[in-house]
Design an enzyme around this catalytic site. Structure first.
Site, PDB file in Angstrom:
ATOM      1  N   ILE A   7       0.886  -1.165   0.000  1.00 16.45           N
ATOM      2  CA  ILE A   7       0.000   0.000   0.000  1.00 16.45           C
ATOM      3  C   ILE A   7       0.921   1.211   0.000  1.00 16.45           C
ATOM      4  CG2 ILE A   7      -1.822   1.232   1.244  1.00 16.45           C
ATOM      5  CD1 ILE A   7      -2.649  -1.516   2.396  1.00 16.45           C
ATOM      6  N   HIS A  27       0.022   5.116   1.586  1.00 18.13           N
ATOM      7  CA  HIS A  27      -0.014   5.484   3.005  1.00 18.13           C
ATOM      8  C   HIS A  27       1.182   4.844   3.708  1.00 18.13           C
ATOM      9  CE1 HIS A  27      -2.894   6.695   6.443  1.00 18.13           C
ATOM     10  NE2 HIS A  27      -1.695   6.485   6.983  1.00 18.13           N
ATOM     11  N   LEU A  28       2.090   5.665   4.139  1.00 23.52           N
ATOM     12  CA  LEU A  28       3.311   5.220   4.805  1.00 23.52           C
ATOM     13  C   LEU A  28       2.990   4.326   6.005  1.00 23.52           C
ATOM     14  CD1 LEU A  28       6.387   7.242   5.544  1.00 23.52           C
ATOM     15  CD2 LEU A  28       5.126   6.413   7.511  1.00 23.52           C
ATOM     16  N   HIS A  29       3.769   3.273   6.180  1.00 19.46           N
ATOM     17  CA  HIS A  29       3.624   2.402   7.344  1.00 19.46           C
ATOM     18  C   HIS A  29       4.963   1.730   7.628  1.00 19.46           C
ATOM     19  CE1 HIS A  29       2.422   0.265   3.693  1.00 19.46           C
ATOM     20  NE2 HIS A  29       2.865  -0.863   4.237  1.00 19.46           N
ATOM     21  N   GLN A  30       5.334   1.748   8.890  1.00 17.85           N
ATOM     22  CA  GLN A  30       6.597   1.161   9.346  1.00 17.85           C
ATOM     23  C   GLN A  30       6.323  -0.252   9.864  1.00 17.85           C
ATOM     24  OE1 GLN A  30       9.933   1.876   9.556  1.00 17.85           O
ATOM     25  NE2 GLN A  30      10.431   2.409  11.643  1.00 17.85           N
TER      26      GLN A  30
END
Length: 179
Positions: free
Chosen positions: A135, A138-141
């Protein structure tokens, strides 16, 4: 053609691996829940904060970011730290978002370690579809717990891949430990 021909070309030859089916990963592979055009209305990371914690698999909520279980985990306790704001690139994070994402990543490691005794972690984010972001909009760590002999050696030596806990139980344990 007799049965000997099957053995010559590998067809029908058992590989001696045990199979533990993880059909929940197929939804990820087929693209379920991925936003079509990157708009916030189609983004699962924008939808999750509007759900209750159990339904959204939310472990913790902060001022500008939240921690959620990965619906398609690589290992038990695989968490993601996401800003609430629909932002794609790490360089676009505000100072407040940057700090909270970093603090929540650090806290996620401590919580997962206390609950499961993880031996190590893979931490990171893929920036852009070309870099492997499922995805990208939308940034996600990712915070992926690791144990000696888990993903690397279990399929090869142990001939088994395991996810030993149901998602809702994992979420409950991590949320409780988070405090």
């Amino acid at each position: 053609m007799g049965s000997d021909s099957h053995h010559q070309d590998g067809v029908g030859v058992p590989d001696e691996l045990d199979r533990l089916w993880t059909p929940h990963r197929m939804a990820y592979i087929s693209g379920a829940n991925k936003p079509a055009d990157g708009t916030p209305g189609e983004c699962p990371f924008c939808r999750v904060p509007g759900l209750d914690d159990e339904e959204g698999l939310v472990v913790h909520r902060g001022e500008v970011s939240f921690v959620v279980l990965n619906l398609y985990p690589y290992s038990p306790g695989h968490l993601m730290v996401c800003p609430y704001r629909h932002v794609a690139d790490y360089t676009e994070l505000t100072e407040e978002e940057l700090l909270e994402v970093a603090r929540f990543t650090q806290r996620a490691m401590a919580v997962v370690r206390s609950v499961s005794g993880a031996h190590g972690f893979n931490i990171g984010m893929n920036q852009g579809a070309i870099a492997g972001a499922g995805i990208a909009a939308h940034l996600h760590q990712h915070v992926v717990p690791r144990w000696a002999g888990d993903q690397n050696f279990m399929p090869i030596i142990g001939r088994t891949k395991t996810l030993p806990q149901l998602m809702d139980e994992t979420r409950r344990l991590l949320a409780k430990a988070w405090g």
